[in-house]
Write an enzyme that holds these catalytic residues in place. Structure first.
Site, mmCIF file in Angstrom:
data_model
loop_
_atom_site.group_PDB
_atom_site.id
_atom_site.type_symbol
_atom_site.label_atom_id
_atom_site.label_comp_id
_atom_site.label_asym_id
_atom_site.label_seq_id
_atom_site.Cartn_x
_atom_site.Cartn_y
_atom_site.Cartn_z
ATOM 1 N N TYR A 187 7.779 2.434 -7.434
ATOM 2 C CA TYR A 187 7.106 1.137 -7.590
ATOM 3 C C TYR A 187 6.730 0.862 -9.046
ATOM 4 O O TYR A 187 6.886 -0.266 -9.530
ATOM 5 C CB TYR A 187 5.852 1.081 -6.704
ATOM 6 C CG TYR A 187 6.131 1.183 -5.219
ATOM 7 C CD1 TYR A 187 7.184 0.484 -4.633
ATOM 8 C CD2 TYR A 187 5.339 1.973 -4.388
ATOM 9 C CE1 TYR A 187 7.444 0.578 -3.272
ATOM 10 C CE2 TYR A 187 5.591 2.072 -3.030
ATOM 11 C CZ TYR A 187 6.646 1.374 -2.481
ATOM 12 O OH TYR A 187 6.892 1.474 -1.134
ATOM 13 N N GLU A 234 0.852 -1.179 0.000
ATOM 14 C CA GLU A 234 0.000 0.000 0.000
ATOM 15 C C GLU A 234 0.889 1.230 0.000
ATOM 16 O O GLU A 234 1.976 1.198 0.588
ATOM 17 C CB GLU A 234 -0.883 0.068 1.261
ATOM 18 C CG GLU A 234 -2.095 -0.825 1.209
ATOM 19 C CD GLU A 234 -1.824 -2.171 1.839
ATOM 20 O OE1 GLU A 234 -0.806 -2.289 2.553
ATOM 21 O OE2 GLU A 234 -2.616 -3.099 1.605
#
Ligand code: COA
Length: 157
Positions: free
Chosen positions: A127, A115
């Site tokens: 990411y 998350e």
């Protein structure tokens, strides 16, 4: 800038103060309590944590980053990853993430999930560059300040 080559190793209990300092070097981010780090790093055998060390002044090794993740069944969840702010953008986070994905694959996890705060654009970019995709959202997932999270994931191979 040229990437710094780090040594990646498992965290030791004696590293926790340094891990906390590294996380707190990002003043604008909310922080975990010292107790949360002790609990995660000490007590749960499914949780893995690595630190990245570099040689400072050609002599002492200093810790400049860490990653904490948890493997259950075939899913590996990244709980937290951070690099000391003064060592950011030198490839340390990349080396930590590669180590976490490799270890997850070795321990039979098929996917890595995490998350991230919707406002954390630099981490999201980090990411995405690792092939993570946004697969969902969690409303009010974070506190201090309250914010939604993106759920991101990628396969381990
Ligand atoms: C996210 C974080 C761990 C990345 O670590 P890092 O060592 O700085 O990252 P790297 O140098 O390995 O960067 C790899 C790639 O990620 C992307 N990236 C990293 N930092 C970025 C930034 N500030 N802005 C945009 N892209 C970024 C870039 O594509 C970068 O490659 P490049 O430098 O060749 O362009 C680091 O920024 C950090 O500790 N942030 C604060 C803590 C945090 O937000 N953690 C995530 C919690 S969910």
């Amino acid at each position: 800038m040229k990437a710094l080559q780090a040594r990646i190793r498992k965290v030791h209990k004696s590293d926790i103060d340094r891990v906390v300092d590294i996380e707190r070097s990002w003043h604008h981010l909310s922080h975990w309590s010292v107790d949360s780090y002790y609990r995660l790093i000490n007590e749960d055998s499914f949780t893995s944590s690595f630190v990245a060390e570099i040689e400072e002044d050609g002599r002492n090794m200093i810790i400049v980053g860490f990653v904490i993740f948890h493997i259950a069944a075939d899913v590996s969840e990244i709980y937290n990853i951070a690099v000391e702010s003064s060592y950011a953008r030198l490839g340390i986070g990349k080396q930590l993430m590669i180590a976490a994905i490799d270890e997850s694959r070795r321990r039979d996890a098929a996917r890595v999930v995490l998350e991230v705060r919707k406002s954390n654009a630099s981490a999201i970019n980090f990411y995405v560059n690792f092939g993570f995709r946004t697969v969902g959202e969690r409303k009010n997932y974070y506190s201090n300040p309250i914010e939604d999270a993106y759920v991101m994931e990628r396969e381990t191979d």
